[in-house]
Design a protein around this motif. Sequence first.
Motif, mmCIF file in Angstrom:
data_model
loop_
_atom_site.group_PDB
_atom_site.id
_atom_site.type_symbol
_atom_site.label_atom_id
_atom_site.label_comp_id
_atom_site.label_asym_id
_atom_site.label_seq_id
_atom_site.Cartn_x
_atom_site.Cartn_y
_atom_site.Cartn_z
ATOM 1 N N ASP A 18 0.827 -1.214 0.000
ATOM 2 C CA ASP A 18 0.000 0.000 0.000
ATOM 3 C C ASP A 18 0.857 1.259 0.000
ATOM 4 O OD1 ASP A 18 -2.258 -1.537 0.032
ATOM 5 O OD2 ASP A 18 -2.496 -1.477 2.217
ATOM 6 N N ARG A 19 2.060 1.141 0.544
ATOM 7 C CA ARG A 19 2.933 2.319 0.650
ATOM 8 C C ARG A 19 3.859 2.485 -0.548
ATOM 9 N NH1 ARG A 19 5.589 1.002 6.350
ATOM 10 N NH2 ARG A 19 5.599 -1.047 5.329
ATOM 11 N N GLU A 20 3.874 1.515 -1.443
ATOM 12 C CA GLU A 20 4.800 1.582 -2.579
ATOM 13 C C GLU A 20 4.292 2.537 -3.654
ATOM 14 O OE1 GLU A 20 7.073 -1.290 -5.848
ATOM 15 O OE2 GLU A 20 5.713 -2.166 -4.353
ATOM 16 N N ILE A 21 5.156 3.430 -4.080
ATOM 17 C CA ILE A 21 4.853 4.318 -5.203
ATOM 18 C C ILE A 21 5.471 3.701 -6.451
ATOM 19 C CG2 ILE A 21 5.160 6.626 -6.172
ATOM 20 C CD1 ILE A 21 5.392 7.679 -3.311
ATOM 21 N N LEU A 22 4.624 3.321 -7.394
ATOM 22 C CA LEU A 22 5.111 2.630 -8.579
ATOM 23 C C LEU A 22 5.817 3.589 -9.527
ATOM 24 C CD1 LEU A 22 2.132 0.242 -9.394
ATOM 25 C CD2 LEU A 22 4.271 -0.294 -8.214
#
Length: 386
Positions: free
Chosen positions: A314-318
């Motif tokens: 949920d915290r990963e910025i792609l």
Amino acid sequence: MKFNFIIAIIVVIFSCTERKATPDLQYMNYKKGNLVISLDSVSSYEFYWTQLINHENKSTLLNLNKVINSLDFYTLDSNLSKGFLEKRIPLNSPDKFSGTPVQGFFFHNIDSIFLFPQFTLNGTTLIDGKGTVHRKYRLSIPENSEISQALNHVSSPSSETVLVKDKLYASTATLTNTSKNEGISDAFRAIVVADLESETVYMNSKVGYPSLYIGRSVTNHHAFLTRTFVSDSLWVHSYPLLDSLQIYDKEYNFLKSVSVSSDYFKGFSETPKNTAQNEQVEFIVTQASYGRILYDPFRKLYYRFVLHGREISDREILEPKSSHKNHFSIIVTDSDYKKLKEIVFPGEIYHNYSALVSPKGLLLPKINHFYNELNDEWLEYDIFSF
């Protein structure tokens, strides 16, 4: 009760150990050494456009240096443990070379090195190992090219542009969003041929997308063809969402299709229609897909790379390179495409699209965008023998 508790603890410890062993440890059983390349102040670790050659009984690694636009030659020692810059051919002169930036190159022999401009083959330049220009080719864009103003040839290690009997064979990549409208078109042609004697260019009518792709919606990444040229006789094609490999003779007559499947690929999965290209990364990261196909002439083996899918935090910025965090595996087959093994490798270390085959084994460069030991002074290849 006490006995059951001890058994439970053993099970937990064992299961944790098993998870850690794959992929963190098992792939290291195949490691046979490492190669360290010294870098100077105008080089970077981005050895993405490379070719390993044998010249005068020594191994030489060629790299298209896009920092200063040069072709760099690195001599490797006899053990393939160290490499040093031997010479550099500058490619900046607009009088000698095409005014278009160099997309890629192909070393045929020391007297025939081809330089390919971006988005066109017109201006392809033939030089020798001293940098002397011998010819510049006028190669127009074919009328049935996907876009009349550009020819998006790949010319990279994943799909080299190769000279066969005075003809250059290049693969092309689509410039359209392959999730839009009707999806993959049956009109697209994957191979372009440049006849150097007549200076004519044409799309090879024999090679388009496999039937399973036609009319379906996929990401551009999953529409990308990788291929390898085998011992001057065969072309082997790999598509990201197909278990099968397509085999052609050297003149691109279709021979057969063979299944070389991964334990981690769960079948063709379409992308929702009209997915914007900047939103396609999610599907690239979460879906397993096939990558490079390489032939090893020293051991008569094939290596097929597989990108594993993973869940997104949920915290990963792609970002476009987010899939470089994924684990991957290498399927090893014999010369008849029989699967021998599949080895899992960890993400965030290697850049498998720049892998090379050497007399000592498969070279995997530790130049992943997320690798925490990237260095300005050297880069390192791990050498694996299967």
